[in-house]
Design an enzyme around this catalytic site. Structure first.
Site, PDB file in Angstrom:
ATOM      1  N   GLY A 164       0.837  -1.188   0.000  1.00 15.05           N
ATOM      2  CA  GLY A 164       0.000   0.000   0.000  1.00 15.05           C
ATOM      3  C   GLY A 164       0.873   1.240   0.000  1.00 15.05           C
ATOM      4  CG  ASP A 165      -0.904   5.012  -0.668  1.00 12.67           C
ATOM      5  OD1 ASP A 165      -1.252   4.357   0.335  1.00 12.67           O
ATOM      6  OD2 ASP A 165      -1.583   5.936  -1.137  1.00 12.67           O
ATOM      7  CG  ASN A 166      -0.039   6.375   3.395  1.00 11.48           C
ATOM      8  OD1 ASN A 166       0.601   7.416   3.397  1.00 11.48           O
ATOM      9  ND2 ASN A 166      -1.279   6.310   2.950  1.00 11.48           N
TER      10      ASN A 166
ATOM     11  CB  ALA B  56       5.363   1.727  -0.419  1.00 14.11           C
ATOM     12  CB  ALA B  57       5.404   6.461   2.113  1.00 12.46           C
TER      13      ALA B  57
END
Length: 306
Positions: A122-124, A126-127
């Site tokens: 998921g994007d967050n 991964a961030a």
């Protein structure tokens, strides 16, 4: 509203560790079932955007635990939504290989047949990996279009009031996440649409001396709100306006309003036992030294940009 009020928050929390938020997959499936029954009847497989790319590249029908956490699809929830487990992808940890490139992809792109396709995250999540927020007790704030507070953990911790999300992390562990729907997008709206300038840095010049003195307040709920209020009908507002209120006051209020919305999420996390003593920060809004300082002041913790 149907999931939270009719099925009930207690049941949802027991089934998935979370309550329903409008951006999750289960509410979207129910919306399609009600509003586009002909499309609902045609559903063969349900996958998230990055998982569709993995499917096209490798033929694997897969997702990872971090992204799947936000789908809200346990066995019980599948029954409530009228779908079957066969329509859902196979689960992998974010760092696991799901397959290799298909023969036709290798030929089309001129790549090696040995290249592995990885599940991804998921994007967050991964961030958070990108900012080094893994394991126990790390914290990352993302000032992107939306804003997030991300607290990593080695063990599952459920937010008892369900204001934050309890999700799997891309490192094989867990995290608590608060998501505000409008963060850097508030600044973009204010600058692009209202002030009609895209020179964000110029609008923020010499505002450092005003920190802590502004008596104009901004509620950043331009698209409703997710954490911790979960109200799709919430709306943005300026408060405390006077005849001498300036453009500079309002510009500063927008940045401060987003920081205070993140503070709301921090307070919920702390009330549940999270020990947030510092945070990393990322996203487009993190380019602004002024905004980073505001976040540090409002949260009263050191803020580090990798």
């Amino acid at each position: 509203a149907y999931l939270n009020e009719v099925i009930g928050k207690e049941k949802l929390s027991a089934y998935t560790g979370n309550i329903a938020f409008a951006g999750f997959t289960a509410p979207k499936i129910l919306w399609m079932k009600e509003n586009e029954p002909e499309n609902f009847a045609r559903i063969a497989k349900i996958m998230l955007p990055k998982d569709y790319l993995a499917y096209r590249l490798s033929g694997a029908f897969c997702t990872d635990f971090s992204d799947a956490s936000g789908m809200l699809l346990s066995r019980e929830m599948c029954e409530i939504c009228g779908i079957t487990e066969k329509q859902l992808p196979e689960l992998y940890e974010s760092y696991e290989a799901v397959g290799t490139l298909k023969k036709e992809i290798v030929e089309e792109l001129g790549l090696s047949a040995e290249i592995k396709v990885i599940a991804g995250a998921g994007d967050n999540a991964a961030a958070a990996v990108g900012t080094g927020v893994v394991g126990e007790g790390g914290c990352n704030i993302s000032l992107g279009t939306s804003g997030t507070l991300f607290v990593s953990s080695e063990k599952y911790k459920e937010d008892k009031v369900n204001a934050l999300h309890s999700f799997c992390h891309a490192d094989g562990g867990w995290h608590l996440m608060g998501c505000i729907l409008s963060a850097a997008s508030c600044n973009a709206w204010w600058s692009d649409n209202i002030l009609q300038t895209n020179d964000y840095a110029k609008e923020q010049e010499e505002l450092e001396g005003e920190l802590g003195k502004n008596d104009v307040y901004f509620l950043p709920y331009l698209m409703g709100e997710r954490s911790p209020h979960n109200d799709v009908n919430a709306r943005g507002a300026f408060i405390g306006m006077r005849p001498d209120t300036s453009r500079r006051n309002m510009t500063l209020a927008v940045l401060e309003g987003v920081a205070f919305a993140l503070r709301d999420c921090v307070e919920i996390a702390r009330s549940g036992g999270a020990d947030i003593r510092s945070t990393r920060i990322c996203g487009g809004g993190a380019k602004s030294a002024l905004w980073r300082q505001i976040v540090a002041d409002v949260l009263n913790v050191p803020v580090e940009r990798p």
